[in-house]
Design an enzyme around this catalytic site. Structure first.
Site, short mmCIF file in Angstrom:
data_model
loop_
_atom_site.label_atom_id
_atom_site.label_comp_id
_atom_site.label_asym_id
_atom_site.label_seq_id
_atom_site.Cartn_x
_atom_site.Cartn_y
_atom_site.Cartn_z
CD GLU A 155 -18.79 -30.18 19.49
OE1 GLU A 155 -18.41 -29.24 18.82
OE2 GLU A 155 -19.58 -29.89 20.75
CG ASN B 93 -21.77 -32.60 21.96
OD1 ASN B 93 -21.15 -33.39 21.60
ND2 ASN B 93 -21.67 -31.24 21.70
CE LYS C 279 -19.78 -28.62 24.30
NZ LYS C 279 -19.84 -28.23 22.98
CD GLU D 190 -23.00 -27.12 21.51
OE1 GLU D 190 -22.70 -28.18 22.43
OE2 GLU D 190 -22.04 -26.73 21.28
CB CYS E 205 -16.30 -28.22 21.62
SG CYS E 205 -16.14 -26.82 20.78
CG ASN F 297 -18.31 -29.00 15.23
OD1 ASN F 297 -18.33 -28.94 13.95
ND2 ASN F 297 -18.34 -30.13 15.95
N1 CDV Z 1 -19.08 -26.50 19.95
C1 CDV Z 1 -18.73 -25.76 20.75
O1 CDV Z 1 -18.73 -25.84 22.10
N2 CDV Z 1 -18.10 -24.41 20.44
C2 CDV Z 1 -17.69 -23.20 21.25
C3 CDV Z 1 -18.00 -22.10 20.54
C4 CDV Z 1 -19.82 -21.68 20.42
C5 CDV Z 1 -17.56 -20.70 21.06
C6 CDV Z 1 -16.47 -23.47 21.53
O2 CDV Z 1 -15.92 -23.00 22.56
O3 CDV Z 1 -15.47 -23.67 20.76
#
Ligand code: CDV
Length: 311
Positions: free
Chosen positions: A47, A110, A127, A146, A172, A197
Site C-alpha cells: 500500500e 488510496n 480503498k 486516512e 490494508c 502499512n
Molecule cells: N493502513 C491501514 O489501513 N492500516 C490499518 C491500521 C490503522 C489498523 C490496518 O488495518 O492495518
C-alpha cells in the site's frame, strides 16, 4: 493443464520522509530484477508504496498533502518501473496515493493498480475501508488521517481477468473485513493482491498491539479459505519515521495455509508458484455458494434486527 502463476510478494522496509520517489523506484526495480531471476510472472508491492506513510502526520496545507499524491500514472518518476517491468516481461501491482480529476473535480484515493507485462493498466481498486480519523488528535503518539486525506473508494471490489486468472485487489484495512473477500468471492476470484502499512501500536485499542501479527494472519487465512482463493499480503514494514510497523508479508493458499512468509522487516521478496486451480475443490464443496449460501435468510435475519442489508 495446470494453471500456474508465479507470484512475488515484494515486501518493503521503511521509506522515510527524506526518501524521494526516485530512491523508492530504484528499490522497486531491484525487486523486479530479483523476481525475474526467481521466475516470477507477477510482483506485488505494498500500500502507498512510493512515499512514507504520510497519514501519520497532521498537515493543514493542501499543497503539502498533495506532494504525497501521484497526479498521473505512470509519471516521469514512475516510468522507469513500468519500463523495467515491460522489459523483464513482468506484471506488477502497485499501491499509491491517487489524485484524480473526475467530473471536473479533484478527488483523492488510496489506490492499487494491476499492470500487465506489456505495461498496460488492466485493473484499478480504490480503498473502501479507510481506518483512522479525520480530525487532529494531538493526544495520539502519531496520527492516522486516512479518513481526512482520502475519499472512500468508488470502484467497488472489481475482479478482472488478467494473468490467466480472476484477479482482485484490496488494501490494508480491507483485509480485516469478510465482506471484502466475499464480494470478490462472489465474482469467482482466484487471487487477491493486497498491500498494507500496519503500525503495531493501535492508539484506540493498545491491548490489541500484541495481537497484530495474529490478526494479520487470521484475516488473510480466513479470507482465503472461506472463498477458495489465493491471498498475497505484502507489507511496508519496519520502523518508519520512528513508528514500528508490521512486516510478516505472506502468501496464503486457498486451503488457508501460509505457503511463503517473509523472515525480516526490510526489502524482501518471497515467491510461490501458485496453482490457480487450487481453489476449485473449496468452491465446489464447502464453499459452493450457489448450493450452500442463504442470502434470503441473511437478509431476513438482519431486517428483523433492523440492521443493514448484508446481501
Ligand atoms: N493502513 C491501514 O489501513 N492500516 C490499518 C491500521 C490503522 C489498523 C490496518 O488495518 O492495518
Amino acid at each position: 493443464m495446470t494453471r500456474v502463476l508465479t507470484v512475488g510478494a515484494a515486501q518493503m522496509g521503511p521509506i522515510q520522509r527524506s526518501h524521494t520517489r526516485r530512491d523508492v523506484v530504484e528499490r522497486l526495480v531491484a525487486h523486479l530484477r530479483e523476481a525475474r531471476r526467481m521466475g516470477c510472472d507477477l510482483v506485488v508491492f505494498p500500500e502507498l508504496t512510493l512515499t512514507t506513510f504520510f497519514p501519520r502526520w497532521w498537515m493543514a496545507e493542501q499543497a503539502e498533502i498533495d506532494s504525497f499524491f501521484e497526479h498521473e500514472m505512470p509519471s516521469n518518476e514512475t516510468a522507469p518501473l513500468f519500463n523495467e517491468a515491460r522489459q523483464l516481461g513482468l506484471g506488477f501491482c502497485l499501491g499509491y496515493a491517487e489524485l484524480a480529476k473526475e467530473g471536473g473535480e479533484i478527488r483523492r484515493f488510496n489506490t492499487s493498480i494491476l499492470v500487465d507485462s506489456d505495461g498496460s493498466i488492466v485493473g484499478k481498486y480504490r480503498k473502501i475501508h479507510l481506518p483512522g480519523h479525520s480530525e487532529h488528535e494531538p493526544e495520539r503518539p502519531f496520527q492516522h488521517l486516512e479518513k481526512r486525506y482520502f475519499e472512500v473508494g468508488n470502484l467497488g471490489f472489481p475482479v478482472v481477468r488478467a494473468f490467466g486468472a480472476n484477479m482482485g485487489m484490496c488494501i490494508c484495512n480491507d483485509r480485516r473485513w469478510p465482506e471484502t473477500y466475499r464480494i470478490m468471492g462472489l465474482q469467482n476470484v482466484e487471487m487477491v493482491l493486497l498491500g498494507y502499512n500496519t503500525p503495531i501500536h493501535n492508539a484506540p485499542a493498545p491491548d490489541h498491539d500484541e495481537h497484530s501479527w495474529f490478526h494479520n494472519q487470521l484475516s488473510m487465512q480466513a479470507g482465503a479459505y472461506q472463498n477458495g482463493t489465493w491471498v498475497v499480503g505484502v507489507a511496508k514494514g519496519g520502523t518508519e519515521e520512528g513508528i514500528p510497523s508490521l512486516a510478516d508479508s505472506m502468501i496464503v493458499a486457498p486451503s488457508g495455509k501460509v505457503v511463503a512468509r517473509a523472515g525480516g522487516e526490510g526489502d524482501e521478496l518471497i515467491v510461490h508458484r501458485c496453482d490457480l486451480d487450487a481453489g476449485q475443490s473449496y468452491k465446489r464443496s464447502t464453499f459452493n455458494f450457489a448450493v450452500h449460501r442463504q442470502p434470503d435468510q441473511y437478509r431476513m435475519i438482519v431486517e428483523r434486527k433492523g440492521a443493514a442489508d448484508p446481501s
